[in-house]
Scaffold this active site. Sequence first.
Site, mmCIF file in Angstrom:
data_model
loop_
_atom_site.group_PDB
_atom_site.id
_atom_site.type_symbol
_atom_site.label_atom_id
_atom_site.label_comp_id
_atom_site.label_asym_id
_atom_site.label_seq_id
_atom_site.Cartn_x
_atom_site.Cartn_y
_atom_site.Cartn_z
ATOM 1 C CG ASP A 191 -0.360 -1.208 2.057
ATOM 2 O OD1 ASP A 191 -0.728 -2.371 1.839
ATOM 3 O OD2 ASP A 191 0.387 -0.576 1.296
ATOM 4 C CG ASP A 236 0.357 -7.204 -2.090
ATOM 5 O OD1 ASP A 236 -0.007 -7.746 -3.142
ATOM 6 O OD2 ASP A 236 1.488 -6.749 -1.928
HETATM 7 N N1 GLY Z 1 2.938 -4.612 -1.025
HETATM 8 C C1 GLY Z 1 3.445 -5.399 -0.050
HETATM 9 C C2 GLY Z 1 4.540 -6.295 -0.433
HETATM 10 O O1 GLY Z 1 5.541 -5.901 -0.973
HETATM 11 O O2 GLY Z 1 4.421 -7.448 -0.191
#
Ligand code: GLY
Length: 394
Positions: free
Chosen positions: A113, A172
């Site tokens: 992330d 994501d």
């Molecule tokens: N993992 C990021 C979200 O919850 O969108």
Amino acid sequence: MNKMKTKLLTIFMFLISLNAFTQGKIDVKKQFELATAQYELLLKAHPDTNKTPQSFKPDGTYSDRPTEWWCSGFFGGSLWYLYEYTKEEKWKDAAHLWTMAVQSEQYNTRTHDLGFMLYCPFGNGYRLTKNPAYPPIMLKGAESLSTRFDPEVGVIKSWDNFKGHTYPVIIDNMMNLEFLFWATKFGGNKKYYDLSVKHADATLKNHYRKDNSSYHVLLYEKGGKVSKKVTHQGAADESAWARGQAWGLYGYVVMYRETQNKKYLKQAIKIADFIINHPNLPADKVPYWDFNAPKIPNEERDASAAAITSNALMELSTYVKKDKQKNYFEVAEQMLVSLSSPAYRAELNENGNFLIKHCVGHKPGNSEIDVPLVYADYYYLEALLRYDTLINKK
Ligand code: GLY
């Protein structure tokens, strides 16, 4: 005389319609005035930069997260957007403070992330100020992120463990690639560009269904084989989790912007059409948390998905031919109109002074349901800025 009156009336009507077009349907200035008032109060209520504000609980307290949490960069990023619009030094100072608060994450190799955590605050900060302290932090972060790419698998690993599996990849993850493209452009190392292309190509091949919706989690094996396609935050393994569709759309729009490869544009168009033509997309264009949530219409909306999608559609509208351009822009605008309305936009002194209400973080995990979320605010402010640019042709 009657002829003259008609002529004057026609000119008057034309001027009114021109005014309506150039101002758009959203009063961006008013929204930023409210946002700055809200974030002034939020900053006062939450001065501790060791924990980042994530949401607000019904008991009137903030839910906070440590800097290792995937959302830690959004608050700093939003403060940069306030600075971008207002040009006021106080927002620059606050944004710098909250940006530097997450700098230790440049060494974090345990998460995919880092695009969210570092590029949203430092990337915007550098774009707006050219502060020379920021690029070394971002370049280190991009290197940390790149350690999660195993050439024998061909994708960036999302989490280190998902139910005992050690190479899960979530849709994501497409959102980290913009950060890696920046690292190649700024630092000159083509490695980051190349692995972004590999990741996007594998995701395009494996993550999308025939109807152009995306799975959430893919379990990869050595050699790039996928052993299972499942969900974590969606309603079911075969459902279309709304924020996942938004991440994928935004990701492929960025892929096209950065590479000019038409296959990514085609993919972005397919995803956009899946979203905007979906029978379960409500009239206000703010999606339910999952397009296939079992009890629609009695399901929560996810305003964060609308904010992300609005941004992606606005940018996509600038890359496509006239008919699609109008369609994408109008849906993006409708999303933004809804988010700016009292149905989703908090008043001063409510919602913990977060801007946007009615988001869903992780419904199957029974967490963050129908709440404000820091990233909904971030993408809402980004969308307002994009809208302002498009409408006013700055
Ligand atoms: N993992 C990021 C979200 O919850 O969108």
